[in-house]
Motif scaffolding. Structure first.
Motif, short mmCIF file in Angstrom:
data_model
loop_
_atom_site.label_atom_id
_atom_site.label_comp_id
_atom_site.label_asym_id
_atom_site.label_seq_id
_atom_site.Cartn_x
_atom_site.Cartn_y
_atom_site.Cartn_z
N ALA A 181 0.80 -1.32 0.09
CA ALA A 181 0.05 -0.07 -0.05
C ALA A 181 0.84 1.33 -0.12
CB ALA A 181 -0.91 -0.11 1.07
N ASP A 182 1.89 1.10 0.66
CA ASP A 182 3.01 2.25 0.79
C ASP A 182 3.59 2.68 -0.82
OD1 ASP A 182 3.02 4.18 3.30
OD2 ASP A 182 3.30 2.04 4.21
N THR A 183 4.00 1.40 -1.27
CA THR A 183 4.64 1.61 -2.51
C THR A 183 3.46 2.04 -3.66
OG1 THR A 183 5.78 -0.51 -2.17
CG2 THR A 183 5.53 0.34 -4.28
N ALA A 184 1.95 1.64 -3.38
CA ALA A 184 1.09 2.11 -4.49
C ALA A 184 1.04 3.87 -4.01
CB ALA A 184 0.01 1.41 -4.04
N ARG A 185 1.17 4.19 -2.87
CA ARG A 185 1.04 5.52 -2.49
C ARG A 185 2.13 6.28 -3.14
NH1 ARG A 185 0.39 7.38 3.80
NH2 ARG A 185 2.50 6.71 3.61
N LEU A 186 3.30 5.86 -3.42
CA LEU A 186 4.37 6.60 -3.82
C LEU A 186 4.19 6.67 -5.20
CD1 LEU A 186 7.57 4.87 -1.96
CD2 LEU A 186 6.51 7.22 -1.91
N ASP A 187 3.56 5.57 -5.79
CA ASP A 187 3.33 5.51 -7.44
C ASP A 187 2.14 6.50 -7.90
OD1 ASP A 187 5.28 3.23 -7.48
OD2 ASP A 187 3.58 1.92 -7.61
N VAL A 188 1.26 6.69 -7.11
CA VAL A 188 0.08 7.61 -7.46
C VAL A 188 0.66 8.98 -7.49
CG1 VAL A 188 -1.79 8.34 -6.42
CG2 VAL A 188 -1.60 6.04 -6.55
N LEU A 189 1.44 9.37 -6.39
CA LEU A 189 1.89 10.86 -6.48
C LEU A 189 2.86 11.11 -7.70
CD1 LEU A 189 2.76 11.41 -2.43
CD2 LEU A 189 0.72 12.37 -4.07
N GLU A 190 3.53 9.90 -8.17
CA GLU A 190 4.62 10.24 -9.10
C GLU A 190 3.96 10.29 -10.46
OE1 GLU A 190 7.87 10.82 -9.59
OE2 GLU A 190 7.68 11.31 -7.51
N ALA A 191 2.77 9.65 -10.42
CA ALA A 191 1.83 9.56 -11.80
C ALA A 191 1.02 10.83 -11.76
CB ALA A 191 1.06 8.28 -11.62
N ASP A 195 1.66 19.64 -13.25
CA ASP A 195 1.45 21.06 -12.69
C ASP A 195 0.72 20.87 -11.19
OD1 ASP A 195 1.89 22.37 -14.91
OD2 ASP A 195 -0.01 22.51 -15.65
N THR A 196 -0.20 19.52 -11.11
CA THR A 196 -0.55 19.04 -9.90
C THR A 196 0.53 18.83 -8.85
OG1 THR A 196 -2.28 18.25 -10.75
CG2 THR A 196 -2.11 17.40 -8.61
N LYS A 197 1.60 18.04 -9.49
CA LYS A 197 3.11 17.59 -8.53
C LYS A 197 3.49 19.04 -8.01
CE LYS A 197 5.45 14.34 -9.86
NZ LYS A 197 6.29 13.54 -10.90
N ALA A 198 3.53 19.98 -9.00
CA ALA A 198 4.27 21.24 -8.35
C ALA A 198 3.53 21.77 -7.14
CB ALA A 198 4.40 22.19 -9.55
N VAL A 199 2.14 21.80 -7.42
CA VAL A 199 1.53 22.62 -6.24
C VAL A 199 1.68 21.73 -4.74
CG1 VAL A 199 -0.94 22.98 -5.46
CG2 VAL A 199 -0.11 23.56 -7.75
N LEU A 200 1.49 20.12 -5.05
CA LEU A 200 1.51 19.46 -3.95
C LEU A 200 3.02 19.44 -3.26
CD1 LEU A 200 -0.47 16.34 -5.12
CD2 LEU A 200 -1.23 18.23 -3.60
N ARG A 201 4.09 19.56 -4.20
CA ARG A 201 5.56 19.66 -3.67
C ARG A 201 5.46 20.87 -2.81
NH1 ARG A 201 7.68 19.16 -8.09
NH2 ARG A 201 7.83 16.46 -7.99
N GLU A 202 5.03 22.01 -3.44
CA GLU A 202 5.19 23.35 -2.64
C GLU A 202 4.54 23.27 -1.43
OE1 GLU A 202 4.45 27.22 -1.42
OE2 GLU A 202 2.80 26.03 -2.03
N GLN A 203 3.45 22.60 -1.11
CA GLN A 203 2.79 22.44 0.05
C GLN A 203 3.28 21.64 1.04
OE1 GLN A 203 -1.20 21.84 -1.40
NE2 GLN A 203 -1.67 23.88 -1.51
N GLY A 204 4.36 20.74 0.56
CA GLY A 204 5.07 19.71 1.21
C GLY A 204 4.66 18.51 1.27
N VAL A 205 3.46 18.14 0.50
CA VAL A 205 2.81 16.85 0.50
C VAL A 205 3.77 15.66 0.23
CG1 VAL A 205 1.02 15.64 -0.59
CG2 VAL A 205 0.51 17.61 -0.15
N PHE A 206 4.74 15.94 -0.65
CA PHE A 206 5.66 14.98 -1.03
C PHE A 206 6.60 14.56 -0.13
CE2 PHE A 206 3.99 15.58 -5.17
CZ PHE A 206 4.32 14.40 -6.10
N THR A 207 7.02 15.70 0.85
CA THR A 207 8.04 15.56 1.96
C THR A 207 7.47 14.67 3.03
OG1 THR A 207 9.05 17.60 1.40
CG2 THR A 207 9.33 16.74 3.60
N ARG A 208 5.95 15.18 3.43
CA ARG A 208 5.26 14.58 4.33
C ARG A 208 5.06 12.79 4.12
NH1 ARG A 208 5.00 14.91 9.35
NH2 ARG A 208 5.54 12.79 9.18
N ASN A 209 4.60 12.67 2.82
CA ASN A 209 4.29 11.37 2.30
C ASN A 209 5.89 10.52 2.52
OD1 ASN A 209 2.94 9.10 1.39
ND2 ASN A 209 4.20 9.61 -0.57
N TRP A 210 6.69 10.95 2.31
CA TRP A 210 8.18 10.23 2.41
C TRP A 210 8.46 9.96 3.86
CZ3 TRP A 210 10.58 14.01 -1.44
CH2 TRP A 210 10.40 13.85 -2.88
#
Length: 339
Positions: A181-191, A195-210
């Motif tokens: 499930a954690d692998t799937a969550r990483l895959d979903v964010l990368e996919a 533009d969406t990734k840029a917004v989420l990255r700026e808000q710290g979503v990727f960092t929090r997920n890691w």
């Protein structure tokens, strides 16, 4: 059957029996394109799905388990809202015809209208045509799971701990599913679109997920190791007395398993993988207890780190994927050692 001619039933509903004034009705529950149909927990209200063909082969007095909360009850208690609506409509149409036929008996031989000084009424008998039964349009399955014990197939839509037929899942099944499930969550964010990734990255979503992934990895291994150890070691409680959260600490955990008479999981993994795991565990510790700020304890545990005292540790997607792969290997070694 005579009653089938007395009552008009919608497609999918039929009368199959009668005892004096009691009728037995059967209402079909459509399966999805994969042959699965829904079950809904009467306790937590969450839905899971089961293989309809396998379900038919199960005993009539089957007790089902909710795959999420573990509530168990007679299988008919797990009817979904849409299935209940379908059955209630069929029952309602049947009841309407029962009432209509009783009225025909009462007034059929009388004039269509009657008048007196006090009462005026009219009655007209009309044929009844049942409405088509509502279909079933519930959440579609994403992945089929097969219970290693009873071999029944089912599908879930969230974290789960139980097989709907035989109950509590083995600790190893829960662990490997959580890592996936954690692998799937990483895959979903990368996919996601750029533009969406840029917004989420700026808000710290990727960092929090890691960070969450690293913390989850440690929790999964801790839960699995504890469960396997208690199952394999008769005097587990006495051996664990005074040792605290030992399954959160890799080397003490490995030593404990050896002291109980089992093989060294470090040997099965090799020094490089074990060192990577030590780094993951150390990272989890500073994020959980020190907001990710590198301290002396972290540098002692990860001597080859380029981080300096007082810096905030930075994780990456690659770090998390490596941690998940290493954790899967460790879980396999724990299962092999303690089985």
């Amino acid at each position: 059957m005579r009653d089938n001619h007395r009552f008009r039933m919608a497609d999918g509903a039929e009368l199959v029996g009668r005892q004096t004034e009691s009728f037995e009705m059967r209402v079909s529950i459509p399966s999805d394109d994969n042959g699965f149909f829904g079950r809904q927990c009467p306790e937590c209200s969450l839905i899971f799905r089961m293989d309809a063909q396998q379900y038919e082969a199960l005993p009539d007095d089957l007790t089902l388990w909710c795959v999420y909360c573990g509530h168990y009850a007679e299988h008919s208690e797990f009817m979904t809202e849409q299935q209940r609506d379908r059955i209630m409509q069929a029952a309602g149409d049947f009841a309407m015809q029962m009432v209509s036929q009783e009225l025909d008996k009462m007034f059929g031989g009388l004039a269509r209208s009657s008048h007196s000084d006090c009462v005026s009424f009219s009655y007209e008998s009309r044929p009844f045509y049942p409405r088509p039964l509502p279909g079933i349009d519930e959440e579609r399955l994403v992945r089929v799971r097969t219970c290693g014990g009873c071999q029944n197939n089912y599908a879930v839509f969230g974290e789960h701990r139980y097989c709907p037929v035989c109950g509590q899942l083995p600790a190893a099944s829960v662990a490997f599913d959580a890592l996936q499930a954690d692998t799937a969550r990483l895959d979903v964010l990368e996919a996601l679109p750029s533009d969406t990734k840029a917004v989420l990255r700026e808000q710290g979503v990727f960092t929090r997920n890691w960070v969450d992934t690293v913390e989850n990895v440690v929790g999964v291994v801790e839960a699995l190791a504890s469960s396997l150890f208690h199952a394999a070691v008769p005097n587990a409680n006495s051996l664990l007395n005074g040792k605290g959260a030992i399954f959160q600490r890799l080397d003490p955990m490995a030593d404990l398993i050896i002291d109980a008479g089992f093989s060294d999981v470090r040997t099965a993994l090799g020094p490089q993988t074990w060192q990577h795991l030590l780094g993951t565990w150390a990272a989890r510790h500073v994020f959980t207890h020190n907001d990710g700020i590198v301290d002396a304890k972290y540098l002692t545990r990860v001597p080859n780190s380029s981080a300096r005292m007082g810096q905030r540790l930075v994780l990456t997607d690659a770090d998390c994927r490596r941690a998940l792969d290493d954790a899967k290997t460790l879980c396999e070694a724990l299962v092999n050692a303690l089985s």
